[in-house]
Design an enzyme around this catalytic site. Structure first.
Site, PDB file in Angstrom:
ATOM      1  N   ASP A 183     -11.412   2.203   2.964  1.00 60.97           N
ATOM      2  CA  ASP A 183     -11.640   0.937   2.793  1.00 60.97           C
ATOM      3  C   ASP A 183     -13.222   0.838   2.519  1.00 60.97           C
ATOM      4  O   ASP A 183     -13.606  -0.181   1.848  1.00 60.97           O
ATOM      5  CB  ASP A 183     -11.439   0.319   4.040  1.00 60.97           C
ATOM      6  CG  ASP A 183      -9.955  -0.557   3.883  1.00 60.97           C
ATOM      7  OD1 ASP A 183      -9.576  -0.870   2.787  1.00 60.97           O
ATOM      8  OD2 ASP A 183      -9.529  -0.928   5.033  1.00 60.97           O
ATOM      9  N   LYS A 216       0.856  -1.293   0.032  1.00 58.78           N
ATOM     10  CA  LYS A 216       0.165   0.043   0.085  1.00 58.78           C
ATOM     11  C   LYS A 216       0.818   1.238  -0.003  1.00 58.78           C
ATOM     12  O   LYS A 216       0.558   2.159  -0.501  1.00 58.78           O
ATOM     13  CB  LYS A 216      -0.900  -0.063   1.280  1.00 58.78           C
ATOM     14  CG  LYS A 216      -1.976  -1.054   1.021  1.00 58.78           C
ATOM     15  CD  LYS A 216      -2.920  -1.211   2.232  1.00 58.78           C
ATOM     16  CE  LYS A 216      -3.904  -2.490   2.149  1.00 58.78           C
ATOM     17  NZ  LYS A 216      -4.588  -2.768   3.231  1.00 58.78           N
ATOM     18  N   GLN A 273      -5.155  -1.750   9.164  1.00 61.46           N
ATOM     19  CA  GLN A 273      -4.794  -3.184   8.662  1.00 61.46           C
ATOM     20  C   GLN A 273      -5.410  -4.299   9.639  1.00 61.46           C
ATOM     21  O   GLN A 273      -5.154  -4.355  10.694  1.00 61.46           O
ATOM     22  CB  GLN A 273      -3.451  -3.403   8.607  1.00 61.46           C
ATOM     23  CG  GLN A 273      -3.028  -4.701   7.671  1.00 61.46           C
ATOM     24  CD  GLN A 273      -3.649  -4.745   6.411  1.00 61.46           C
ATOM     25  OE1 GLN A 273      -3.405  -3.450   5.661  1.00 61.46           O
ATOM     26  NE2 GLN A 273      -4.125  -5.910   5.912  1.00 61.46           N
TER      27      GLN A 273
END
Ligand code: NAP
Length: 284
Positions: free
Chosen positions: A120, A53, A97
């Site tokens: 997200d 990422k 995460q």
């Protein structure tokens, strides 16, 4: 024999475009999109995802920060940190995460992220926006699949779509995105009766279950478009999809490979969402 959807090539193309848009945003508005990724503990797979990422964020020209917290971090401390980033206008995307250590409730952490920075798209507000037909932040895996349909000219309106798997991160948002494009959608799962029969009626079949080579040719209609989200390791440690590629490719008109299909698009779409969040922040 099906044509292959090349997710890697499409992701590369979108990344180049994104870097150009970002340079333009900086030059014209003086704004650099910023993404922060928070990771708790040292799960090796998570470390790899986080590094990927960061690499994508830097390639796009974003400001990027990884916050690595020890396994012993308390839920309160994590939420306090998230709140700090919520209030800091330099950051447009906040990612935590997963998985988190057992002593931290992922739901509580998700709720702490400002929905406007939830790149997200997992916050209930963003899920609700998607289900009410007004999406803002969309989970990146299904968002990447929609880009693939667009790139490869897959008509969705009026088509019969079957999604196998109903997770919050893939199956459910996928079904809703297809519905928003006027497909007729069936969302199936582990308790679905006659799964192969239902799947074999689909013009568009999206599989996200996490079981290697589960979907055989008996699940697939001649000429269907087949999207394989699965990422499973076989006995030799190689990545395989949920779909038995060789035999299904004989029947499908278009199919994604694993690896090189859905996977590369996911991080690209995450960056795209961060860019969009930065642009929206100018209007606030
Ligand atoms: P998940 O949360 O474990 O959900 C799996 C879903 O599949 C559940 O809804 C489950 O049904 C359903 N399912 C399991 N076995 C089934 C069966 N035999 N028949 C029908 N449905 C079945 O998984 P996920 O997070 O959605 O991920 C799915 C796969 O996609 C995994 O391999 C994951 O690694 C991969 N993935 C890839 C990417 C990418 O970027 N390439 C991103 C995300 C996920 P129930 O709800 O009834 O239990």
């Amino acid at each position: 024999m099906a044509n292959i959807i090349d997710g890697r090539a499409l992701a590369n193309k979108l990344q180049v475009k994104l870097a150009q848009k970002t340079a333009q945003l900086k030059a014209e508005k003086g704004l650099t999109p910023g993404i922060v990724v928070i990771i708790v503990g040292d799960n090796p797979a998570s470390q790899v995802y986080v590094r990927n990422k960061e690499r994508a964020a830097i390639a796009a020209g974003f400001k990027s920060e990884i916050v690595r917290l020890p396994l012993s971090t308390s839920q309160d401390d994590l939420i306090f940190l998230i709140t700090k980033y919520n209030l800091d206008a330099n950051w447009h995307g906040i990612l935590v995460q997963l998985p988190l250590p057992d002593h931290i409730d992922p739901e509580a952490v998700l709720l702490a992220i400002d929905p406007e920075k939830d790149v997200d798209g997992f916050h209930p507000i963003n899920m609700g926006r998607l289900w009410s037909g007004h999406p803002v932040m969309i989970p990146s895996t299904p968002a990447g699949i929609m880009e693939m349909f667009h790139e490869y000219g897959v008509e969705l309106e009026g088509k019969r779509a079957v999604v196998i798997g109903r997770s919050n991160i893939v199956g459910k948002p996928m079904a809703q995105l297809l519905l928003n494009k006027n497909a007729t959608v069936t969302l199936t799962h582990s308790r679905t009766h006659h799964l192969a029969r239902i799947a074999s009626q689909a013009d568009i079949l999206v599989v996200a279950i996490g079981r290697g080579h589960f979907v055989t040719k008996d699940f697939v209609k001649e000429g269907a478009v087949v999207i394989d989200v699965g990422m499973n390791r076989n006995q030799e440690g190689k990545f395989i999809g949920d779909v038995k590629f060789d035999e299904v490719a004989e029947k499908a008109s278009l199919i994604t490979p694993v690896p090189g299909g859905v996977g590369p698009m996911t991080i690209t779409m995450l960056m795209e969402q961060t860019y969009e969040a930065a642009v929206r922040s100018l209007k606030n």
